[in-house]
Design a protein around this motif. Structure first.
Motif, PDB file in Angstrom:
ATOM      1  N   LEU A  84       0.836  -1.202   0.000  1.00 27.05           N
ATOM      2  CA  LEU A  84       0.000   0.000   0.000  1.00 27.05           C
ATOM      3  C   LEU A  84       0.869   1.250   0.000  1.00 27.05           C
ATOM      4  O   LEU A  84       0.609   2.205  -0.748  1.00 27.05           O
ATOM      5  CB  LEU A  84      -0.934  -0.005   1.214  1.00 27.05           C
ATOM      6  CG  LEU A  84      -1.821   1.215   1.376  1.00 27.05           C
ATOM      7  CD1 LEU A  84      -2.734   1.404   0.163  1.00 27.05           C
ATOM      8  CD2 LEU A  84      -2.642   1.097   2.657  1.00 27.05           C
ATOM      9  N   GLU A  85       1.900   1.263   0.808  1.00 26.36           N
ATOM     10  CA  GLU A  85       2.820   2.405   0.872  1.00 26.36           C
ATOM     11  C   GLU A  85       3.477   2.646  -0.484  1.00 26.36           C
ATOM     12  O   GLU A  85       3.583   3.782  -0.950  1.00 26.36           O
ATOM     13  CB  GLU A  85       3.882   2.161   1.950  1.00 26.36           C
ATOM     14  CG  GLU A  85       4.861   3.294   2.112  1.00 26.36           C
ATOM     15  CD  GLU A  85       4.249   4.576   2.647  1.00 26.36           C
ATOM     16  OE1 GLU A  85       4.731   5.659   2.283  1.00 26.36           O
ATOM     17  OE2 GLU A  85       3.283   4.494   3.426  1.00 26.36           O
ATOM     18  N   THR A  86       3.901   1.573  -1.139  1.00 30.94           N
ATOM     19  CA  THR A  86       4.515   1.691  -2.468  1.00 30.94           C
ATOM     20  C   THR A  86       3.523   2.263  -3.470  1.00 30.94           C
ATOM     21  O   THR A  86       3.864   3.156  -4.253  1.00 30.94           O
ATOM     22  CB  THR A  86       5.021   0.313  -2.944  1.00 30.94           C
ATOM     23  OG1 THR A  86       6.018  -0.144  -2.022  1.00 30.94           O
ATOM     24  CG2 THR A  86       5.613   0.387  -4.342  1.00 30.94           C
ATOM     25  N   TRP A  87       2.281   1.768  -3.463  1.00 31.42           N
ATOM     26  CA  TRP A  87       1.254   2.268  -4.382  1.00 31.42           C
ATOM     27  C   TRP A  87       0.978   3.747  -4.137  1.00 31.42           C
ATOM     28  O   TRP A  87       0.897   4.532  -5.079  1.00 31.42           O
ATOM     29  CB  TRP A  87      -0.020   1.440  -4.221  1.00 31.42           C
ATOM     30  CG  TRP A  87      -1.172   1.951  -5.018  1.00 31.42           C
ATOM     31  CD1 TRP A  87      -1.341   1.867  -6.362  1.00 31.42           C
ATOM     32  CD2 TRP A  87      -2.322   2.639  -4.513  1.00 31.42           C
ATOM     33  NE1 TRP A  87      -2.529   2.456  -6.735  1.00 31.42           N
ATOM     34  CE2 TRP A  87      -3.160   2.940  -5.606  1.00 31.42           C
ATOM     35  CE3 TRP A  87      -2.726   3.021  -3.237  1.00 31.42           C
ATOM     36  CZ2 TRP A  87      -4.359   3.611  -5.465  1.00 31.42           C
ATOM     37  CZ3 TRP A  87      -3.929   3.678  -3.097  1.00 31.42           C
ATOM     38  CH2 TRP A  87      -4.726   3.965  -4.212  1.00 31.42           C
ATOM     39  N   LEU A  88       0.866   4.131  -2.877  1.00 32.50           N
ATOM     40  CA  LEU A  88       0.625   5.535  -2.565  1.00 32.50           C
ATOM     41  C   LEU A  88       1.774   6.405  -3.065  1.00 32.50           C
ATOM     42  O   LEU A  88       1.555   7.444  -3.705  1.00 32.50           O
ATOM     43  CB  LEU A  88       0.443   5.728  -1.057  1.00 32.50           C
ATOM     44  CG  LEU A  88      -0.868   5.208  -0.483  1.00 32.50           C
ATOM     45  CD1 LEU A  88      -0.808   5.214   1.052  1.00 32.50           C
ATOM     46  CD2 LEU A  88      -2.039   6.037  -0.972  1.00 32.50           C
ATOM     47  N   ARG A  89       3.000   5.975  -2.804  1.00 34.19           N
ATOM     48  CA  ARG A  89       4.175   6.754  -3.184  1.00 34.19           C
ATOM     49  C   ARG A  89       4.374   6.801  -4.699  1.00 34.19           C
ATOM     50  O   ARG A  89       4.671   7.854  -5.266  1.00 34.19           O
ATOM     51  CB  ARG A  89       5.422   6.159  -2.507  1.00 34.19           C
ATOM     52  CG  ARG A  89       6.694   6.942  -2.798  1.00 34.19           C
ATOM     53  CD  ARG A  89       7.945   6.261  -2.251  1.00 34.19           C
ATOM     54  NE  ARG A  89       8.129   4.946  -2.854  1.00 34.19           N
ATOM     55  CZ  ARG A  89       8.078   3.795  -2.182  1.00 34.19           C
ATOM     56  NH1 ARG A  89       7.874   3.773  -0.893  1.00 34.19           N
ATOM     57  NH2 ARG A  89       8.250   2.652  -2.813  1.00 34.19           N
ATOM     58  N   ASP A  90       4.194   5.648  -5.358  1.00 34.07           N
ATOM     59  CA  ASP A  90       4.535   5.552  -6.783  1.00 34.07           C
ATOM     60  C   ASP A  90       3.396   5.890  -7.732  1.00 34.07           C
ATOM     61  O   ASP A  90       3.644   6.190  -8.901  1.00 34.07           O
ATOM     62  CB  ASP A  90       5.046   4.145  -7.108  1.00 34.07           C
ATOM     63  CG  ASP A  90       6.337   3.815  -6.385  1.00 34.07           C
ATOM     64  OD1 ASP A  90       6.962   4.717  -5.792  1.00 34.07           O
ATOM     65  OD2 ASP A  90       6.723   2.628  -6.399  1.00 34.07           O
ATOM     66  N   VAL A  91       2.145   5.816  -7.265  1.00 38.57           N
ATOM     67  CA  VAL A  91       1.005   6.046  -8.153  1.00 38.57           C
ATOM     68  C   VAL A  91       0.169   7.245  -7.703  1.00 38.57           C
ATOM     69  O   VAL A  91      -0.072   8.163  -8.480  1.00 38.57           O
ATOM     70  CB  VAL A  91       0.117   4.785  -8.261  1.00 38.57           C
ATOM     71  CG1 VAL A  91      -1.105   5.046  -9.112  1.00 38.57           C
ATOM     72  CG2 VAL A  91       0.922   3.609  -8.816  1.00 38.57           C
ATOM     73  N   VAL A  92      -0.258   7.223  -6.451  1.00 36.65           N
ATOM     74  CA  VAL A  92      -1.187   8.258  -5.987  1.00 36.65           C
ATOM     75  C   VAL A  92      -0.514   9.622  -5.909  1.00 36.65           C
ATOM     76  O   VAL A  92      -1.054  10.613  -6.440  1.00 36.65           O
ATOM     77  CB  VAL A  92      -1.806   7.862  -4.632  1.00 36.65           C
ATOM     78  CG1 VAL A  92      -2.668   8.985  -4.084  1.00 36.65           C
ATOM     79  CG2 VAL A  92      -2.619   6.584  -4.785  1.00 36.65           C
ATOM     80  N   VAL A  93       0.638   9.718  -5.263  1.00 31.46           N
ATOM     81  CA  VAL A  93       1.302  11.017  -5.109  1.00 31.46           C
ATOM     82  C   VAL A  93       1.668  11.622  -6.471  1.00 31.46           C
ATOM     83  O   VAL A  93       1.351  12.780  -6.730  1.00 31.46           O
ATOM     84  CB  VAL A  93       2.524  10.914  -4.168  1.00 31.46           C
ATOM     85  CG1 VAL A  93       3.332  12.197  -4.174  1.00 31.46           C
ATOM     86  CG2 VAL A  93       2.058  10.585  -2.745  1.00 31.46           C
TER      87      VAL A  93
END
Length: 89
Positions: A49-58
């Motif tokens: 989840l942290e990776t997705w937030l950092r790499d996609v959402v932000v």
């Protein structure tokens, strides 16, 4: 071997039954092994989840802030998702 810490865990009856069944079937050697695997799965999920937030959402949010005119309205996005799902059936 790494040091270990002991915990006392109280589970609702339905979850305790799952643990007992997995032990009976030989899927785990102990409740500790099962709990350790469960905690590891949670850590893996959190990292994902942290990776997705950092790499996609932000980056996506930054892209929106840079040019809000390129944003897709929620209704249109939902229609696209529904169309993809329908096409996949």
């Amino acid at each position: 071997m790494a040091a270990k810490q002991q915990f006392s865990v109280t589970l609702p009856p339905d979850m305790a039954e799952v643990v007992e069944e997995k032990l009976r079937r030989g899927e785990y050697d102990s409740a500790s092994e099962l709990m350790s695997e469960g905690v590891q799965a949670q850590l893996d999920r959190d990292a994902s989840l942290e990776t997705w937030l950092r790499d996609v959402v932000v980056p996506g949010h930054a892209e929106y802030l840079a040019d809000p005119s390129r944003a897709v309205p929620a209704e249109e996005l939902l229609a696209r998702i529904k169309a993809r799902r329908a096409a996949g059936r």
